[in-house]
Design a protein around this motif. Structure first.
Motif, PDB file in Angstrom:
ATOM      1  N   GLU A  23       0.828  -1.200   0.000  1.00 10.94           N
ATOM      2  CA  GLU A  23       0.000   0.000   0.000  1.00 10.94           C
ATOM      3  C   GLU A  23       0.869   1.259   0.000  1.00 10.94           C
ATOM      4  O   GLU A  23       0.553   2.256  -0.670  1.00 10.94           O
ATOM      5  N   LYS A  24       1.990   1.236   0.743  1.00 12.32           N
ATOM      6  CA  LYS A  24       2.896   2.380   0.759  1.00 12.32           C
ATOM      7  C   LYS A  24       3.484   2.626  -0.617  1.00 12.32           C
ATOM      8  O   LYS A  24       3.603   3.767  -1.075  1.00 12.32           O
ATOM      9  N   ILE A  25       3.856   1.534  -1.298  1.00 11.27           N
ATOM     10  CA  ILE A  25       4.447   1.670  -2.640  1.00 11.27           C
ATOM     11  C   ILE A  25       3.428   2.292  -3.592  1.00 11.27           C
ATOM     12  O   ILE A  25       3.746   3.189  -4.387  1.00 11.27           O
ATOM     13  N   GLN A  26       2.169   1.822  -3.515  1.00 10.65           N
ATOM     14  CA  GLN A  26       1.131   2.361  -4.389  1.00 10.65           C
ATOM     15  C   GLN A  26       0.863   3.839  -4.101  1.00 10.65           C
ATOM     16  O   GLN A  26       0.644   4.635  -5.016  1.00 10.65           O
ATOM     17  N   GLN A  27       0.898   4.189  -2.824  1.00 11.38           N
ATOM     18  CA  GLN A  27       0.655   5.585  -2.440  1.00 11.38           C
ATOM     19  C   GLN A  27       1.767   6.497  -2.976  1.00 11.38           C
ATOM     20  O   GLN A  27       1.505   7.569  -3.531  1.00 11.38           O
ATOM     21  N   VAL A  28       3.049   6.059  -2.826  1.00 12.41           N
ATOM     22  CA  VAL A  28       4.170   6.853  -3.333  1.00 12.41           C
ATOM     23  C   VAL A  28       4.131   6.935  -4.854  1.00 12.41           C
ATOM     24  O   VAL A  28       4.420   7.985  -5.440  1.00 12.41           O
ATOM     25  N   ALA A  29       3.727   5.838  -5.514  1.00  5.87           N
ATOM     26  CA  ALA A  29       3.629   5.841  -6.966  1.00  5.87           C
ATOM     27  C   ALA A  29       2.623   6.878  -7.444  1.00  5.87           C
ATOM     28  O   ALA A  29       2.847   7.582  -8.440  1.00  5.87           O
ATOM     29  N   GLN A  30       1.509   7.001  -6.732  1.00  2.00           N
ATOM     30  CA  GLN A  30       0.494   7.980  -7.097  1.00  2.00           C
ATOM     31  C   GLN A  30       1.024   9.402  -6.892  1.00  2.00           C
ATOM     32  O   GLN A  30       0.769  10.288  -7.714  1.00  2.00           O
ATOM     33  N   GLU A  31       1.760   9.603  -5.807  1.00  2.00           N
ATOM     34  CA  GLU A  31       2.334  10.925  -5.557  1.00  2.00           C
ATOM     35  C   GLU A  31       3.334  11.311  -6.642  1.00  2.00           C
ATOM     36  O   GLU A  31       3.390  12.469  -7.065  1.00  2.00           O
ATOM     37  N   ILE A  32       4.117  10.344  -7.093  1.00  2.93           N
ATOM     38  CA  ILE A  32       5.111  10.617  -8.142  1.00  2.93           C
ATOM     39  C   ILE A  32       4.438  11.058  -9.434  1.00  2.93           C
ATOM     40  O   ILE A  32       4.897  11.979 -10.116  1.00  2.93           O
ATOM     41  N   GLU A  33       3.331  10.407  -9.759  1.00  7.97           N
ATOM     42  CA  GLU A  33       2.641  10.719 -11.013  1.00  7.97           C
ATOM     43  C   GLU A  33       1.959  12.075 -10.963  1.00  7.97           C
ATOM     44  O   GLU A  33       1.799  12.726 -12.000  1.00  7.97           O
ATOM     45  N   THR A  34       1.564  12.525  -9.795  1.00  4.00           N
ATOM     46  CA  THR A  34       0.788  13.774  -9.694  1.00  4.00           C
ATOM     47  C   THR A  34       1.630  14.950  -9.213  1.00  4.00           C
ATOM     48  O   THR A  34       1.133  16.088  -9.180  1.00  4.00           O
ATOM     49  N   ALA A  35       2.876  14.738  -8.846  1.00  5.77           N
ATOM     50  CA  ALA A  35       3.713  15.826  -8.324  1.00  5.77           C
ATOM     51  C   ALA A  35       3.966  16.872  -9.405  1.00  5.77           C
ATOM     52  O   ALA A  35       4.268  16.541 -10.551  1.00  5.77           O
ATOM     53  N   PRO A  36       3.803  18.170  -9.082  1.00  2.00           N
ATOM     54  CA  PRO A  36       4.051  19.237 -10.069  1.00  2.00           C
ATOM     55  C   PRO A  36       5.538  19.396 -10.349  1.00  2.00           C
ATOM     56  O   PRO A  36       6.364  19.356  -9.426  1.00  2.00           O
ATOM     57  N   LEU A  37       5.914  19.552 -11.628  1.00  2.00           N
ATOM     58  CA  LEU A  37       7.318  19.708 -12.039  1.00  2.00           C
ATOM     59  C   LEU A  37       7.443  20.832 -13.059  1.00  2.00           C
ATOM     60  O   LEU A  37       8.100  20.692 -14.092  1.00  2.00           O
ATOM     61  N   GLY A  38       6.836  21.970 -12.746  1.00  2.00           N
ATOM     62  CA  GLY A  38       6.776  23.048 -13.726  1.00  2.00           C
ATOM     63  C   GLY A  38       7.945  24.010 -13.702  1.00  2.00           C
ATOM     64  O   GLY A  38       8.139  24.757 -14.660  1.00  2.00           O
ATOM     65  N   ASN A  39       8.736  24.011 -12.632  1.00  2.00           N
ATOM     66  CA  ASN A  39       9.872  24.934 -12.569  1.00  2.00           C
ATOM     67  C   ASN A  39      11.032  24.274 -11.823  1.00  2.00           C
ATOM     68  O   ASN A  39      10.915  23.148 -11.328  1.00  2.00           O
ATOM     69  N   ALA A  40      12.140  25.002 -11.735  1.00  2.00           N
ATOM     70  CA  ALA A  40      13.352  24.448 -11.137  1.00  2.00           C
ATOM     71  C   ALA A  40      13.169  24.125  -9.656  1.00  2.00           C
ATOM     72  O   ALA A  40      13.679  23.123  -9.156  1.00  2.00           O
ATOM     73  N   ALA A  41      12.406  24.968  -8.956  1.00  7.04           N
ATOM     74  CA  ALA A  41      12.193  24.735  -7.528  1.00  7.04           C
ATOM     75  C   ALA A  41      11.394  23.455  -7.291  1.00  7.04           C
ATOM     76  O   ALA A  41      11.723  22.656  -6.412  1.00  7.04           O
ATOM     77  N   GLU A  42      10.333  23.251  -8.080  1.00  6.41           N
ATOM     78  CA  GLU A  42       9.526  22.042  -7.941  1.00  6.41           C
ATOM     79  C   GLU A  42      10.330  20.810  -8.341  1.00  6.41           C
ATOM     80  O   GLU A  42      10.172  19.740  -7.734  1.00  6.41           O
ATOM     81  N   LEU A  43      11.193  20.964  -9.320  1.00  6.54           N
ATOM     82  CA  LEU A  43      12.030  19.839  -9.763  1.00  6.54           C
ATOM     83  C   LEU A  43      13.002  19.425  -8.649  1.00  6.54           C
ATOM     84  O   LEU A  43      13.177  18.240  -8.372  1.00  6.54           O
ATOM     85  N   GLU A  44      13.607  20.394  -7.994  1.00  8.12           N
ATOM     86  CA  GLU A  44      14.531  20.097  -6.911  1.00  8.12           C
ATOM     87  C   GLU A  44      13.797  19.491  -5.715  1.00  8.12           C
ATOM     88  O   GLU A  44      14.304  18.580  -5.059  1.00  8.12           O
ATOM     89  N   GLN A  45      12.592  19.996  -5.439  1.00  7.52           N
ATOM     90  CA  GLN A  45      11.803  19.445  -4.339  1.00  7.52           C
ATOM     91  C   GLN A  45      11.439  17.989  -4.605  1.00  7.52           C
ATOM     92  O   GLN A  45      11.466  17.143  -3.707  1.00  7.52           O
ATOM     93  N   PHE A  46      11.100  17.667  -5.865  1.00 12.13           N
ATOM     94  CA  PHE A  46      10.781  16.299  -6.262  1.00 12.13           C
ATOM     95  C   PHE A  46      12.003  15.391  -6.075  1.00 12.13           C
ATOM     96  O   PHE A  46      11.887  14.266  -5.571  1.00 12.13           O
ATOM     97  N   ARG A  47      13.167  15.898  -6.481  1.00  9.26           N
ATOM     98  CA  ARG A  47      14.388  15.084  -6.362  1.00  9.26           C
ATOM     99  C   ARG A  47      14.684  14.748  -4.905  1.00  9.26           C
ATOM    100  O   ARG A  47      14.997  13.605  -4.573  1.00  9.26           O
ATOM    101  N   ILE A  48      14.571  15.738  -4.044  1.00  4.36           N
ATOM    102  CA  ILE A  48      14.859  15.504  -2.637  1.00  4.36           C
ATOM    103  C   ILE A  48      13.841  14.561  -2.003  1.00  4.36           C
ATOM    104  O   ILE A  48      14.189  13.656  -1.226  1.00  4.36           O
ATOM    105  N   ALA A  49      12.562  14.731  -2.361  1.00  4.97           N
ATOM    106  CA  ALA A  49      11.496  13.960  -1.720  1.00  4.97           C
ATOM    107  C   ALA A  49      11.481  12.497  -2.141  1.00  4.97           C
ATOM    108  O   ALA A  49      11.160  11.609  -1.332  1.00  4.97           O
TER     109      ALA A  49
END
Length: 341
Positions: A3-29
């Motif tokens: 269930e944890k894997i499925q939850q993280v997978a959903q977050e990865i697909e919906t995470a915003p990646l529109g600018n450099a700040a969001e991209l860096e936040q995604f990488r760290i998270a």
């Protein structure tokens, strides 16, 4: 765990990646060492052994998907930035004018050294930078157990240690004496290599100029007058020079050459180690054994030899305190020598 894997997978697909700040936040998270996916891999130890294979495959797929989405977003963001930069460029701006280059300070010093010695009858000789043991060591009276023959001092390029990067331009002196008959009067500038730590005062690659004069009745007085003349022509008529007794395998007697430090004017600095004097090279009368090994009769001929570091001379000439500047190709440093030939 699934269930944890499925939850993280959903977050990865919906995470915003529109600018450099969001991209860096995604990488760290998600991708970083302390991200959610790394934490899930740590939790694998709590999974039942019969389920680890299946869960591990799901985790690997999740990690690959996160990396894939990150790479795609990063590439898209880079392309967008380049496109915007290109569109904002003002093509009506004037062109950058062509500027003349400058001679490297080492080349300037080398050329001046050559001109000074040419005025008193020395010609120019050159030789190979890759040398054999005979011309670099044996013919110059270096014993088999001399420290210079060790790996920590010399760059060898063959397993039998017969081929090496020359440690001095004295190899040119040997070749000159082997191939020409006295009288000989020549200088040998060139690049040399030694296995040394790089600092403000030393480098593993540097430049030397050596001189050789072989004829009948050559004395130590001839050597001293030659070097007095050079020092005053290179650094000015007020330059003081001194000779300190020393030892070199290929000269006897031998002396080290010091001049007054032109950077601190004798007061003491990091270049002269607080003494007010700077060593610029070594010198001496050519050892009879060296003359004999090169096919010259030491009973009929005598000679003197000297060697100096071009970097050291250049540092003194132009008040340069760090030898590393010569190899860093800093345009701000090199442009200070505009107009000097």
């Amino acid at each position: 765990m699934v269930e944890k894997i499925q939850q993280v997978a959903q977050e990865i697909e919906t995470a915003p990646l529109g600018n450099a700040a969001e991209l860096e936040q995604f990488r760290i998270a998600y991708i970083g060492r302390k991200g959610l996916i790394a934490a899930l891999f740590e939790d694998m130890k709590q999974v039942a052994p019969e389920q680890r294979r299946e869960v591990g495959q799901q985790l690997n797929s999740l990690k690959n998907r996160a990396q894939e989405r990150f790479d795609q977003a990063q590439e898209q963001l880079t392309n967008t930035t380049e496109s915007v930069s290109s569109n904002n460029f003002d093509f009506t701006l004037p062109t950058v004018p062509n500027t003349l280059g400058t001679r490297h300070p080492l080349s300037i010093a080398r050329n001046e050294i050559v001109r000074i010695f040419e005025r008193i009858g020395f010609n120019l000789s050159e030789g190979p930078e890759i040398e054999d043991d005979w011309h670099n060591f044996s013919a110059l009276n270096f014993p088999e157990n001399h420290p210079a023959r060790e790996m920590q001092d010399t760059f060898f390029i063959s397993q039998d240690r017969d081929k090496l990067l020359r440690t001095h331009t004295s190899n040119v002196q040997v070749r000159l004496m082997e191939n020409q008959k006295p009288p000989l009067r020549s200088i040998m500038p060139g690049r040399v290599y030694r296995n040394e730590a790089i600092s403000a005062r030393a480098h593993m690659m540097f430049h030397q100029v050596e001189g050789l004069y072989v004829d009948k009745n050559v004395s130590f007085a001839d050597l001293k007058q030659t070097l007095y003349y050079f020092a005053q022509e290179m650094f000015g008529q007020d330059t003081k020079i001194r000779f300190r007794p020393s030892f070199f395998p290929f000269t006897e007697p031998s002396a080290e050459i010091d001049i007054t430090c032109l950077i601190c004017k004798g007061e003491g600095c990091n270049i002269c180690k607080g003494t007010g004097w700077v060593e610029i090279g070594g010198s001496g009368m050519v050892d009879p054994a060296v003359l004999e090994s090169c096919g010259i009769d030491p009973k009929e001929y005598s000679g003197f030899a000297f060697g100096m570091g071009i970097e050291r001379i250049t540092m003194l000439k132009y008040q340069i305190r760090d030898l590393r500047l010569f190899t860093e190709n800093d345009v701000r440093f090199l442009r200070q020598f505009e107009g000097i030939l």
